[in-house]
Design an enzyme around this catalytic site. Structure first.
Site, short mmCIF file in Angstrom:
data_model
loop_
_atom_site.label_atom_id
_atom_site.label_comp_id
_atom_site.label_asym_id
_atom_site.label_seq_id
_atom_site.Cartn_x
_atom_site.Cartn_y
_atom_site.Cartn_z
N GLY A 15 0.83 -1.21 0.00
CA GLY A 15 0.00 0.00 0.00
C GLY A 15 0.87 1.26 0.00
O GLY A 15 0.44 2.31 0.47
N ASP A 65 -1.28 -7.76 -4.91
CA ASP A 65 -2.51 -7.90 -4.12
C ASP A 65 -2.13 -8.71 -2.89
O ASP A 65 -1.77 -9.89 -3.00
CB ASP A 65 -3.58 -8.62 -4.95
CG ASP A 65 -4.90 -8.74 -4.18
OD1 ASP A 65 -4.89 -8.55 -2.95
OD2 ASP A 65 -5.93 -9.03 -4.82
N VAL A 66 -2.19 -8.10 -1.73
CA VAL A 66 -1.73 -8.77 -0.51
C VAL A 66 -2.63 -9.95 -0.11
O VAL A 66 -2.30 -10.69 0.81
CB VAL A 66 -1.59 -7.79 0.68
CG1 VAL A 66 -0.53 -6.75 0.40
CG2 VAL A 66 -2.92 -7.15 1.05
N ASN A 92 1.47 -2.37 5.40
CA ASN A 92 0.64 -1.17 5.59
C ASN A 92 -0.72 -1.28 4.90
O ASN A 92 -1.67 -0.63 5.32
CB ASN A 92 1.40 0.05 5.06
CG ASN A 92 0.50 1.23 4.80
OD1 ASN A 92 0.12 1.95 5.71
ND2 ASN A 92 0.12 1.43 3.53
N SER A 144 -3.54 0.47 14.52
CA SER A 144 -4.50 1.58 14.54
C SER A 144 -4.81 1.91 15.99
O SER A 144 -4.47 1.13 16.90
CB SER A 144 -5.77 1.11 13.82
OG SER A 144 -6.88 1.92 14.14
N TYR A 157 -12.84 -4.16 11.71
CA TYR A 157 -11.58 -3.41 11.58
C TYR A 157 -10.81 -3.48 12.90
O TYR A 157 -9.60 -3.76 12.91
CB TYR A 157 -11.90 -1.96 11.21
CG TYR A 157 -10.69 -1.08 10.98
CD1 TYR A 157 -10.01 -1.10 9.77
CD2 TYR A 157 -10.23 -0.21 11.97
CE1 TYR A 157 -8.90 -0.30 9.55
CE2 TYR A 157 -9.13 0.59 11.77
CZ TYR A 157 -8.46 0.55 10.55
OH TYR A 157 -7.35 1.36 10.35
#
Ligand code: NAP
Length: 253
Positions: A15, A65-66, A92, A144, A157
């Site tokens: 990313g 593409d992870v 990331n 995060s 998330y």
């Protein structure tokens, strides 16, 4: 030579073609690292590649593409082909979806956990051998504030980002004797494409976040870069399994 000098080191930033990943990629390149920008969107990849090349750094752009093991393997291979080895991996890439927990479908849950958590495991596992070959290395995983706080509208998330911290600790313990340090950065609220809808469509939440942040502002992607350079450099050789919040004080207020 400065402990923070990354000359001769090679980094992959997933990313790395926008937002926080771009901020980290620029900072690593400025510190002397060779960089692979690994993202799905090839136009965005190329734009950041040119920007970093403009700094005089060595850089490649690789479609990645992870969520795909083959794509991960190709990215590592392309990086080693270009620069001769791999020393630093920054996981990331990430997405967010907003929904109340009772409304989250299996598909939505799986997709988010796959991109934000499973991919981190997959990339670390794939990179392990190359880091070993280099005599050790640095893995930096992006968590995060929701690695530590709950959220009423982003349960998947928060679960993924909590998982990133626990995964980082386990990899740190597993690979300490391999001289691989694994740490996480926990960004606060940073102005990127991901958070742009807050300002445009959710003004009240946006204002509440600023009011709740001691520094009274969102951060800029570049402000994550310095911590990434520290965690990528020999200055952090005795630091592993840690999570460093870069959040304008959000996590302590
Ligand atoms: P962003 O600007 O939307 O960037 C997300 C990046 O992830 C893009 O470069 C995107 O590349 C990449 N990506 C998504 N899915 C991918 C996949 N399957 N394969 C490869 N790349 C993929 O958001 P951001 O704010 O910079 O977020 C970066 C990271 O920081 C995320 O992990 C996010 O959760 C975390 N974070 C952000 C904030 C914040 O306030 N902004 C706060 C805490 C944590 P493509 O466009 O090429 O797919």
């Amino acid at each position: 030579m400065s402990q923070f000098n990354l000359s001769g080191k090679t980094a992959i930033v997933t990313g790395g073609n926008g937002g926080i990943g771009r901020g980290i990629a620029l900072a690593l390149a400025e510190a002397g690292a060779n960089v692979c920008i690994a993202g799905r969107n090839e136009q965005k990849n190329e734009k950041v590649r040119i920007e970093i090349e403009g700094l005089g750094a060595s850089v490649i752009a690789q479609r990645c593409d992870v969520n795909d093991n083959t794509s991960i393997a190709e990215t590592i291979e392309a990086t080693i082909d270009a620069f001769g080895g791999l020393n630093i991996l920054v996981n990331n890439a990430g997405i967010v979806t907003l929904n109340s927990p009772e409304a989250i479908t299996d598909e939505e849950w799986m997709s988010l956990i796959d991109t934000n958590l499973n991919s981190v495991f997959r990339f670390c596992r794939a990179a392990h051998q190359s880091l070993l070959k280099a005599g050790g290395g640095k893995i930096i995983n992006i968590g995060s504030m929701y690695s530590i706080f709950g959220s009423p509208f982003a349960a998947s998330y928060a679960a993924s980002k909590g998982g990133v911290v626990q995964l980082s600790k386990s990899l740190a313990v597993s690979w300490a004797e391999d001289n691989i340090q694994v740490n996480a950065i926990l960004p606060g609220w940073i102005e990127t494409d991901m958070t742009a809808p807050l300002e445009t469509d959710m003004a009240e939440i946006h204002a509440a976040i600023i009011a709740r942040t001691p520094t009274r502002r969102f951060g800029q992607p570049e402000e994550i870069g310095g911590t990434a350079v520290y965690l990528a450099s020999s200055a952090s050789n005795f630091v592993t399994g840690q999570s460093i919040a870069v959040c304008g004080g959000y996590s302590i207020a």
